[in-house]
Design a protein around this motif. Structure first.
Motif, PDB file in Angstrom:
ATOM      1  N   GLU A 119     -10.530  -6.574  -0.486  1.00  0.00           N
ATOM      2  CA  GLU A 119     -10.400  -7.274   0.792  1.00  0.00           C
ATOM      3  C   GLU A 119      -8.934  -7.603   1.082  1.00  0.00           C
ATOM      4  N   HIS A 120      -8.218  -8.018   0.056  1.00  0.00           N
ATOM      5  CA  HIS A 120      -6.795  -8.350   0.222  1.00  0.00           C
ATOM      6  C   HIS A 120      -5.995  -7.115   0.662  1.00  0.00           C
ATOM      7  N   LEU A 121      -6.340  -5.950   0.116  1.00  0.00           N
ATOM      8  CA  LEU A 121      -5.622  -4.718   0.440  1.00  0.00           C
ATOM      9  C   LEU A 121      -6.164  -4.043   1.696  1.00  0.00           C
ATOM     10  N   GLY A 122      -7.273  -4.544   2.230  1.00  0.00           N
ATOM     11  CA  GLY A 122      -7.869  -3.942   3.416  1.00  0.00           C
ATOM     12  C   GLY A 122      -8.554  -2.621   3.125  1.00  0.00           C
ATOM     13  N   LEU A 123      -9.055  -2.459   1.899  1.00  0.00           N
ATOM     14  CA  LEU A 123      -9.747  -1.230   1.505  1.00  0.00           C
ATOM     15  C   LEU A 123     -11.240  -1.362   1.751  1.00  0.00           C
ATOM     16  N   SER A 124     -11.908  -0.233   1.757  1.00  0.00           N
ATOM     17  CA  SER A 124     -13.362  -0.211   1.895  1.00  0.00           C
ATOM     18  C   SER A 124     -13.996  -0.945   0.723  1.00  0.00           C
ATOM     19  N   THR A 125     -15.031  -1.727   1.002  1.00  0.00           N
ATOM     20  CA  THR A 125     -15.694  -2.456  -0.084  1.00  0.00           C
ATOM     21  C   THR A 125     -16.995  -1.775  -0.486  1.00  0.00           C
ATOM     22  N   GLY A 126     -17.108  -0.486  -0.175  1.00  0.00           N
ATOM     23  CA  GLY A 126     -18.270   0.275  -0.627  1.00  0.00           C
ATOM     24  C   GLY A 126     -18.268   0.397  -2.140  1.00  0.00           C
ATOM     25  N   GLU A 127     -19.437   0.497  -2.717  1.00  0.00           N
ATOM     26  CA  GLU A 127     -19.572   0.510  -4.173  1.00  0.00           C
ATOM     27  C   GLU A 127     -18.772   1.631  -4.850  1.00  0.00           C
ATOM     28  N   PRO A 128     -18.811   2.885  -4.348  1.00  0.00           N
ATOM     29  CA  PRO A 128     -18.011   3.925  -5.014  1.00  0.00           C
ATOM     30  C   PRO A 128     -16.514   3.610  -5.001  1.00  0.00           C
ATOM     31  N   SER A 129     -16.025   3.086  -3.896  1.00  0.00           N
ATOM     32  CA  SER A 129     -14.607   2.749  -3.785  1.00  0.00           C
ATOM     33  C   SER A 129     -14.241   1.634  -4.752  1.00  0.00           C
ATOM     34  N   ILE A 130     -15.106   0.653  -4.864  1.00  0.00           N
ATOM     35  CA  ILE A 130     -14.848  -0.460  -5.793  1.00  0.00           C
ATOM     36  C   ILE A 130     -14.834   0.046  -7.236  1.00  0.00           C
ATOM     37  N   ASN A 131     -15.752   0.945  -7.578  1.00  0.00           N
ATOM     38  CA  ASN A 131     -15.786   1.480  -8.943  1.00  0.00           C
ATOM     39  C   ASN A 131     -14.535   2.288  -9.264  1.00  0.00           C
ATOM     40  N   VAL A 132     -14.037   3.037  -8.286  1.00  0.00           N
ATOM     41  CA  VAL A 132     -12.797   3.791  -8.500  1.00  0.00           C
ATOM     42  C   VAL A 132     -11.653   2.827  -8.786  1.00  0.00           C
ATOM     43  N   ASN A 133     -11.553   1.772  -7.998  1.00  0.00           N
ATOM     44  CA  ASN A 133     -10.468   0.824  -8.227  1.00  0.00           C
ATOM     45  C   ASN A 133     -10.680  -0.007  -9.481  1.00  0.00           C
ATOM     46  N   ARG A 134     -11.907  -0.213  -9.880  1.00  0.00           N
ATOM     47  CA  ARG A 134     -12.162  -0.890 -11.162  1.00  0.00           C
ATOM     48  C   ARG A 134     -11.571  -0.029 -12.287  1.00  0.00           C
ATOM     49  N   SER A 135     -11.744   1.286 -12.178  1.00  0.00           N
ATOM     50  CA  SER A 135     -11.150   2.198 -13.159  1.00  0.00           C
ATOM     51  C   SER A 135      -9.628   2.146 -13.112  1.00  0.00           C
ATOM     52  N   ARG A 136      -9.092   2.092 -11.898  1.00  0.00           N
ATOM     53  CA  ARG A 136      -7.631   1.994 -11.764  1.00  0.00           C
ATOM     54  C   ARG A 136      -7.105   0.714 -12.410  1.00  0.00           C
ATOM     55  N   LEU A 137      -7.804  -0.384 -12.184  1.00  0.00           N
ATOM     56  CA  LEU A 137      -7.378  -1.650 -12.783  1.00  0.00           C
ATOM     57  C   LEU A 137      -7.451  -1.572 -14.305  1.00  0.00           C
ATOM     58  N   GLY A 138      -8.494  -0.930 -14.824  1.00  0.00           N
ATOM     59  CA  GLY A 138      -8.601  -0.751 -16.268  1.00  0.00           C
ATOM     60  C   GLY A 138      -7.436   0.052 -16.818  1.00  0.00           C
ATOM     61  N   ARG A 139      -7.024   1.077 -16.079  1.00  0.00           N
ATOM     62  CA  ARG A 139      -5.886   1.890 -16.498  1.00  0.00           C
ATOM     63  C   ARG A 139      -4.610   1.051 -16.495  1.00  0.00           C
ATOM     64  N   LEU A 140      -4.442   0.221 -15.474  1.00  0.00           N
ATOM     65  CA  LEU A 140      -3.259  -0.650 -15.421  1.00  0.00           C
ATOM     66  C   LEU A 140      -3.260  -1.674 -16.546  1.00  0.00           C
ATOM     67  N   VAL A 141      -4.447  -2.115 -16.957  1.00  0.00           N
ATOM     68  CA  VAL A 141      -4.547  -3.011 -18.115  1.00  0.00           C
ATOM     69  C   VAL A 141      -4.101  -2.263 -19.372  1.00  0.00           C
ATOM     70  N   ARG A 142      -4.598  -1.028 -19.543  1.00  0.00           N
ATOM     71  CA  ARG A 142      -4.226  -0.234 -20.723  1.00  0.00           C
ATOM     72  C   ARG A 142      -2.730   0.082 -20.741  1.00  0.00           C
ATOM     73  N   GLN A 143      -2.130   0.231 -19.572  1.00  0.00           N
ATOM     74  CA  GLN A 143      -0.691   0.505 -19.495  1.00  0.00           C
ATOM     75  C   GLN A 143       0.139  -0.756 -19.697  1.00  0.00           C
ATOM     76  N   GLY A 144      -0.508  -1.902 -19.731  1.00  0.00           N
ATOM     77  CA  GLY A 144       0.203  -3.147 -20.003  1.00  0.00           C
ATOM     78  C   GLY A 144       0.761  -3.840 -18.776  1.00  0.00           C
ATOM     79  N   LEU A 145       0.419  -3.373 -17.576  1.00  0.00           N
ATOM     80  CA  LEU A 145       0.920  -4.007 -16.361  1.00  0.00           C
ATOM     81  C   LEU A 145       0.075  -5.209 -15.955  1.00  0.00           C
ATOM     82  N   LEU A 146      -1.215  -5.149 -16.265  1.00  0.00           N
ATOM     83  CA  LEU A 146      -2.137  -6.238 -15.930  1.00  0.00           C
ATOM     84  C   LEU A 146      -2.810  -6.711 -17.202  1.00  0.00           C
ATOM     85  N   GLU A 147      -3.451  -7.865 -17.096  1.00  0.00           N
ATOM     86  CA  GLU A 147      -4.287  -8.354 -18.190  1.00  0.00           C
ATOM     87  C   GLU A 147      -5.627  -8.781 -17.621  1.00  0.00           C
TER      88      GLU A 147
END
Length: 132
Positions: free
Chosen positions: A93-121
């Motif tokens: 919602e903050h980024l103005g992206l679609s909140t459809g379930e497939p889109s959310i799952n893709v970004n959940r994966s992206r966030l997981g990748r950013l966690v693994r890269q050490g940028l997020l926790e």
């Protein structure tokens, strides 16, 4: 039953067991070869993934804001709100992206990748914030 009959039966069972052992050795050789090929392919895929992951998050300042990737937009959102804990749907919602379930799952994966890269926790399940 006499001794010669007993020896004949014993020899027959020995021959059957030896044949079965040879069959199993052949299967083991086939499985070993298949496992070696599969492990080599897995190593290639792992190396490829590492290369792609390293390229997936280009330098933020080198790209103009209009052509920013989703990764850059996500990282920028966390940089703008370093203390905020986002849930995936809130971030969408903050980024103005679609909140459809497939889109959310893709970004959940992206966030997981950013966690693994050490940028997020991940302070809690489904929660993400900038790594301090």
């Amino acid at each position: 039953m006499n001794v010669s009959e007993l020896l004949r039966l014993l020899q027959a069972e020995h021959d059957e067991t030896a044949a079965r052992a040879d069959q199993l050795r052949g299967k083991i050789e086939q499985f070993t070869a298949a496992l070696t090929e599969t492990e080599a392919r897995l190593a290639e895929l792992t190396a490829t993934r590492k290369v792609i992951d390293s390229l997936a998050l280009p330098d933020q300042e080198s790209a103009p804001a209009a052509t920013a990737t989703v990764y850059q937009r996500i990282v920028t959102a966390f940089n703008e709100h370093p203390d905020k804990v986002f849930r995936v749907r809130e971030l969408h919602e903050h980024l103005g992206l679609s909140t459809g379930e497939p889109s959310i799952n893709v970004n959940r994966s992206r966030l997981g990748r950013l966690v693994r890269q050490g940028l997020l926790e991940q302070p809690g399940r489904g929660q993400y914030r900038k790594r301090t």
